[in-house]
Design a protein around this motif. Structure first.
Motif, PDB file in Angstrom:
ATOM      1  N   ILE A   2       0.871  -1.179   0.000  1.00 35.50           N
ATOM      2  CA  ILE A   2       0.000   0.000   0.000  1.00 35.50           C
ATOM      3  C   ILE A   2       0.906   1.227   0.000  1.00 35.50           C
ATOM      4  O   ILE A   2       1.831   1.320   0.795  1.00 35.50           O
ATOM      5  CB  ILE A   2      -0.885   0.046   1.258  1.00 35.50           C
ATOM      6  CG1 ILE A   2      -1.780  -1.187   1.297  1.00 35.50           C
ATOM      7  CG2 ILE A   2      -1.712   1.303   1.309  1.00 35.50           C
ATOM      8  CD1 ILE A   2      -2.525  -1.333   2.590  1.00 35.50           C
ATOM      9  N   ILE A   6       0.732   8.919  -1.691  1.00 38.81           N
ATOM     10  CA  ILE A   6       1.008   8.918  -3.128  1.00 38.81           C
ATOM     11  C   ILE A   6       1.158  10.331  -3.681  1.00 38.81           C
ATOM     12  O   ILE A   6       1.466  10.500  -4.840  1.00 38.81           O
ATOM     13  CB  ILE A   6      -0.079   8.138  -3.913  1.00 38.81           C
ATOM     14  CG1 ILE A   6      -1.486   8.691  -3.648  1.00 38.81           C
ATOM     15  CG2 ILE A   6      -0.036   6.668  -3.563  1.00 38.81           C
ATOM     16  CD1 ILE A   6      -2.573   7.972  -4.440  1.00 38.81           C
ATOM     17  N   GLY A  44     -11.231   7.776   1.156  1.00 38.40           N
ATOM     18  CA  GLY A  44     -10.141   8.117   0.236  1.00 38.40           C
ATOM     19  C   GLY A  44     -10.456   9.459  -0.406  1.00 38.40           C
ATOM     20  O   GLY A  44     -10.492   9.588  -1.634  1.00 38.40           O
ATOM     21  N   CYS A  45     -10.682  10.464   0.450  1.00 40.72           N
ATOM     22  CA  CYS A  45     -11.238  11.751  -0.022  1.00 40.72           C
ATOM     23  C   CYS A  45     -10.272  12.556  -0.882  1.00 40.72           C
ATOM     24  O   CYS A  45     -10.678  13.510  -1.531  1.00 40.72           O
ATOM     25  CB  CYS A  45     -11.707  12.577   1.161  1.00 40.72           C
ATOM     26  SG  CYS A  45     -10.396  12.971   2.340  1.00 40.72           S
ATOM     27  N   ASN A  50     -14.548  16.658  -4.040  1.00 37.80           N
ATOM     28  CA  ASN A  50     -15.876  16.013  -4.007  1.00 37.80           C
ATOM     29  C   ASN A  50     -16.570  16.354  -2.691  1.00 37.80           C
ATOM     30  O   ASN A  50     -17.757  16.707  -2.663  1.00 37.80           O
ATOM     31  CB  ASN A  50     -15.748  14.496  -4.142  1.00 37.80           C
ATOM     32  CG  ASN A  50     -15.180  14.080  -5.490  1.00 37.80           C
ATOM     33  OD1 ASN A  50     -15.394  14.761  -6.493  1.00 37.80           O
ATOM     34  ND2 ASN A  50     -14.436  12.989  -5.521  1.00 37.80           N
ATOM     35  N   ASP A  65      -8.554   9.734   4.639  1.00 37.49           N
ATOM     36  CA  ASP A  65      -7.522   9.445   3.640  1.00 37.49           C
ATOM     37  C   ASP A  65      -6.246   9.065   4.388  1.00 37.49           C
ATOM     38  O   ASP A  65      -5.957   9.594   5.463  1.00 37.49           O
ATOM     39  CB  ASP A  65      -7.268  10.645   2.726  1.00 37.49           C
ATOM     40  CG  ASP A  65      -6.656  10.220   1.398  1.00 37.49           C
ATOM     41  OD1 ASP A  65      -7.387  10.222   0.370  1.00 37.49           O
ATOM     42  OD2 ASP A  65      -5.462   9.850   1.375  1.00 37.49           O
ATOM     43  N   SER A  67      -3.327   9.710   3.330  1.00 38.37           N
ATOM     44  CA  SER A  67      -2.259  10.655   3.017  1.00 38.37           C
ATOM     45  C   SER A  67      -2.369  11.948   3.833  1.00 38.37           C
ATOM     46  O   SER A  67      -3.404  12.630   3.806  1.00 38.37           O
ATOM     47  CB  SER A  67      -2.327  10.995   1.522  1.00 38.37           C
ATOM     48  OG  SER A  67      -1.749  12.250   1.274  1.00 38.37           O
ATOM     49  N   ALA A  70      -2.963  14.894   1.499  1.00 39.67           N
ATOM     50  CA  ALA A  70      -4.357  15.023   1.060  1.00 39.67           C
ATOM     51  C   ALA A  70      -5.213  15.643   2.171  1.00 39.67           C
ATOM     52  O   ALA A  70      -6.027  16.539   1.909  1.00 39.67           O
ATOM     53  CB  ALA A  70      -4.905  13.648   0.670  1.00 39.67           C
ATOM     54  N   LEU A  90      -6.182   8.426   8.158  1.00 38.79           N
ATOM     55  CA  LEU A  90      -6.252   7.040   8.640  1.00 38.79           C
ATOM     56  C   LEU A  90      -6.128   6.068   7.475  1.00 38.79           C
ATOM     57  O   LEU A  90      -6.529   6.383   6.341  1.00 38.79           O
ATOM     58  CB  LEU A  90      -7.608   6.792   9.310  1.00 38.79           C
ATOM     59  CG  LEU A  90      -7.874   7.474  10.655  1.00 38.79           C
ATOM     60  CD1 LEU A  90      -9.347   7.325  11.029  1.00 38.79           C
ATOM     61  CD2 LEU A  90      -6.989   6.881  11.746  1.00 38.79           C
ATOM     62  N   LEU A  92      -7.619   2.970   5.825  1.00 41.37           N
ATOM     63  CA  LEU A  92      -8.899   2.247   5.837  1.00 41.37           C
ATOM     64  C   LEU A  92      -8.722   0.734   5.834  1.00 41.37           C
ATOM     65  O   LEU A  92      -9.692  -0.011   5.942  1.00 41.37           O
ATOM     66  CB  LEU A  92      -9.748   2.688   4.639  1.00 41.37           C
ATOM     67  CG  LEU A  92     -10.440   4.033   4.830  1.00 41.37           C
ATOM     68  CD1 LEU A  92     -10.780   4.695   3.500  1.00 41.37           C
ATOM     69  CD2 LEU A  92     -11.717   3.854   5.661  1.00 41.37           C
ATOM     70  N   CYS A  93      -7.486   0.285   5.712  1.00 44.19           N
ATOM     71  CA  CYS A  93      -7.219  -1.165   5.747  1.00 44.19           C
ATOM     72  C   CYS A  93      -6.773  -1.616   7.128  1.00 44.19           C
ATOM     73  O   CYS A  93      -6.300  -2.743   7.293  1.00 44.19           O
ATOM     74  CB  CYS A  93      -6.158  -1.537   4.724  1.00 44.19           C
ATOM     75  SG  CYS A  93      -6.685  -1.176   3.060  1.00 44.19           S
ATOM     76  N   GLU A 110     -12.471   6.075  -7.301  1.00 42.58           N
ATOM     77  CA  GLU A 110     -11.069   5.885  -7.724  1.00 42.58           C
ATOM     78  C   GLU A 110     -10.164   5.558  -6.532  1.00 42.58           C
ATOM     79  O   GLU A 110      -9.032   6.036  -6.463  1.00 42.58           O
ATOM     80  CB  GLU A 110     -10.566   7.107  -8.496  1.00 42.58           C
ATOM     81  CG  GLU A 110     -11.384   7.374  -9.756  1.00 42.58           C
ATOM     82  CD  GLU A 110     -10.714   8.322 -10.733  1.00 42.58           C
ATOM     83  OE1 GLU A 110      -9.499   8.541 -10.643  1.00 42.58           O
ATOM     84  OE2 GLU A 110     -11.426   8.841 -11.606  1.00 42.58           O
ATOM     85  N   VAL A 111     -10.671   4.769  -5.609  1.00 42.39           N
ATOM     86  CA  VAL A 111      -9.914   4.408  -4.404  1.00 42.39           C
ATOM     87  C   VAL A 111      -9.679   2.897  -4.307  1.00 42.39           C
ATOM     88  O   VAL A 111      -8.556   2.446  -4.027  1.00 42.39           O
ATOM     89  CB  VAL A 111     -10.646   4.896  -3.126  1.00 42.39           C
ATOM     90  CG1 VAL A 111      -9.922   4.451  -1.864  1.00 42.39           C
ATOM     91  CG2 VAL A 111     -10.784   6.416  -3.143  1.00 42.39           C
ATOM     92  N   HIS A 114      -6.653   1.027  -5.321  1.00 38.32           N
ATOM     93  CA  HIS A 114      -5.437   1.129  -4.491  1.00 38.32           C
ATOM     94  C   HIS A 114      -5.432   0.052  -3.405  1.00 38.32           C
ATOM     95  O   HIS A 114      -4.431  -0.132  -2.719  1.00 38.32           O
ATOM     96  CB  HIS A 114      -5.368   2.495  -3.793  1.00 38.32           C
ATOM     97  CG  HIS A 114      -5.078   3.615  -4.740  1.00 38.32           C
ATOM     98  ND1 HIS A 114      -3.803   3.995  -5.103  1.00 38.32           N
ATOM     99  CD2 HIS A 114      -5.919   4.442  -5.419  1.00 38.32           C
ATOM    100  CE1 HIS A 114      -3.865   5.005  -5.953  1.00 38.32           C
ATOM    101  NE2 HIS A 114      -5.127   5.295  -6.163  1.00 38.32           N
TER     102      HIS A 114
HETATM  103  C1  SAM Z   1      -6.871   8.291  -7.016  1.00 39.01           C
HETATM  104  S1  SAM Z   1      -7.055   9.068  -5.472  1.00 39.01           S
HETATM  105  C2  SAM Z   1      -8.774   9.542  -5.525  1.00 39.01           C
HETATM  106  C3  SAM Z   1      -9.089  10.630  -4.546  1.00 39.01           C
HETATM  107  C4  SAM Z   1     -10.554  11.089  -4.537  1.00 39.01           C
HETATM  108  N1  SAM Z   1     -11.456  10.034  -4.195  1.00 39.01           N
HETATM  109  C5  SAM Z   1     -10.929  11.731  -5.825  1.00 39.01           C
HETATM  110  O1  SAM Z   1     -11.852  11.224  -6.498  1.00 39.01           O
HETATM  111  O2  SAM Z   1     -10.351  12.743  -6.176  1.00 39.01           O
HETATM  112  C6  SAM Z   1      -7.055   7.724  -4.307  1.00 39.01           C
HETATM  113  C7  SAM Z   1      -7.044   8.194  -2.858  1.00 39.01           C
HETATM  114  O3  SAM Z   1      -7.171   7.072  -1.996  1.00 39.01           O
HETATM  115  C8  SAM Z   1      -6.313   7.253  -0.886  1.00 39.01           C
HETATM  116  N2  SAM Z   1      -6.013   5.930  -0.291  1.00 39.01           N
HETATM  117  C9  SAM Z   1      -5.361   4.891  -0.880  1.00 39.01           C
HETATM  118  N3  SAM Z   1      -5.264   3.850  -0.021  1.00 39.01           N
HETATM  119  C10 SAM Z   1      -5.891   4.227   1.120  1.00 39.01           C
HETATM  120  C11 SAM Z   1      -6.113   3.599   2.390  1.00 39.01           C
HETATM  121  N4  SAM Z   1      -5.660   2.363   2.642  1.00 39.01           N
HETATM  122  N5  SAM Z   1      -6.783   4.276   3.350  1.00 39.01           N
HETATM  123  C12 SAM Z   1      -7.240   5.549   3.103  1.00 39.01           C
HETATM  124  N6  SAM Z   1      -7.039   6.200   1.935  1.00 39.01           N
HETATM  125  C13 SAM Z   1      -6.378   5.553   0.953  1.00 39.01           C
HETATM  126  C14 SAM Z   1      -5.082   7.933  -1.492  1.00 39.01           C
HETATM  127  O4  SAM Z   1      -4.272   8.584  -0.544  1.00 39.01           O
HETATM  128  C15 SAM Z   1      -5.753   8.900  -2.479  1.00 39.01           C
HETATM  129  O5  SAM Z   1      -6.050  10.142  -1.892  1.00 39.01           O
END
Ligand code: SAM
Length: 207
Positions: A2, A6, A44-45, A50, A65, A67, A70, A90, A92-93, A110-111, A114
């Motif tokens: 993970i 990013i 994953g905001c 949004n 999120d 990150s 972010a 945090l 989410l996994c 789009e989360v 990942h």
């Molecule tokens: C491609 S971005 C999309 C962001 C947002 N949803 C958008 O539509 O603009 C994916 C997001 O998921 C977050 N993310 C990935 N793995 C995650 C996890 N395990 N827990 C929380 N957030 C996560 C990333 O940090 C990133 O901000």
């Protein structure tokens, strides 16, 4: 693997998914299901655009999120626009120390690509725990039918150094059905940068 943050190493203006206006399918689906002042959870905001849209429309909004970049960006955006929201840095996994049964609708856009299969059960258990009974969950993630992005197959490398997992409709139907009632699942085309993405739209309800 993970990726923790990013956004590190990419100038914010070059983040490929950065867009001021939410995807129409996200807005239309949510606004048909629920009206303000319900409490929405943005999983994953990202950079918060949004969430800012829904907050400006009168919804109560929270976001999670992994990150730090972010979450800081989102908090700054909300402050600049004089909007209210609660954002948590945090993973989410992992087990979440957040109040359960708190939200009327959760969405991730789009989360999920990942989140690799080995982490998806924990992720979905978290989502289910956070939602109130009978609440909705909308998930939109990349489909393995996509022929434009990162080659082919399930695991694909991106130009920003991340590895993503591309799902099939059948595997998501099976996985999601363990935690939710799947109301609708379909392939869609999602506007993308530099080209559109083939994605899977999955609308669910907590049982
Ligand atoms: C491609 S971005 C999309 C962001 C947002 N949803 C958008 O539509 O603009 C994916 C997001 O998921 C977050 N993310 C990935 N793995 C995650 C996890 N395990 N827990 C929380 N957030 C996560 C990333 O940090 C990133 O901000």
């Amino acid at each position: 693997m993970i990726e923790i943050d990013i956004y590190k190493g990419i100038p914010i203006e070059e983040v490929p998914w950065k867009r001021e206006t939410p995807h129409k399918i996200l807005v239309d689906t949510i606004e048909q299901l629920i009206s303000s002042p319900a409490h929405l959870l943005d999983l994953g905001c990202g950079l918060g655009h949004n969430a800012a849209y829904f907050s400006a429309r009168g919804f109560e909004i929270s976001g999670i999120d992994i990150s730090e970049t972010a979450i800081n960006y989102t908090n700054k955006l909300f402050k600049e626009r004089n909007l209210k929201g609660n954002f948590f840095e945090l993973d989410l996994c992992k087990l979440l120390a957040l109040p359960k049964h708190s939200y009327d609708l959760a969405y991730d856009i789009e989360v999920l690509h990942h989140i690799f299969p080995s982490n998806r059960d924990t992720y979905l258990r978290n989502v289910s725990d956070l939602l109130k009974a009978k609440s909705y969950y909308l998930s939109i993630c990349f489909s393995e039918e996509d022929i434009n992005f990162g080659g082919e197959g399930k695991f694909r490398d991106t130009s920003i150094g991340t590895k993503l997992y591309f799902s099939s409709k059948e595997e998501l139907q099976k996985l999601m059905s363990k935690y939710f009632e799947v109301i609708e699942i379909k392939e869609i085309e999602l506007e993308g940068n530099p080209s559109p993405h083939q994605a899977i739209f999955c609308l669910m309800q907590k049982m």
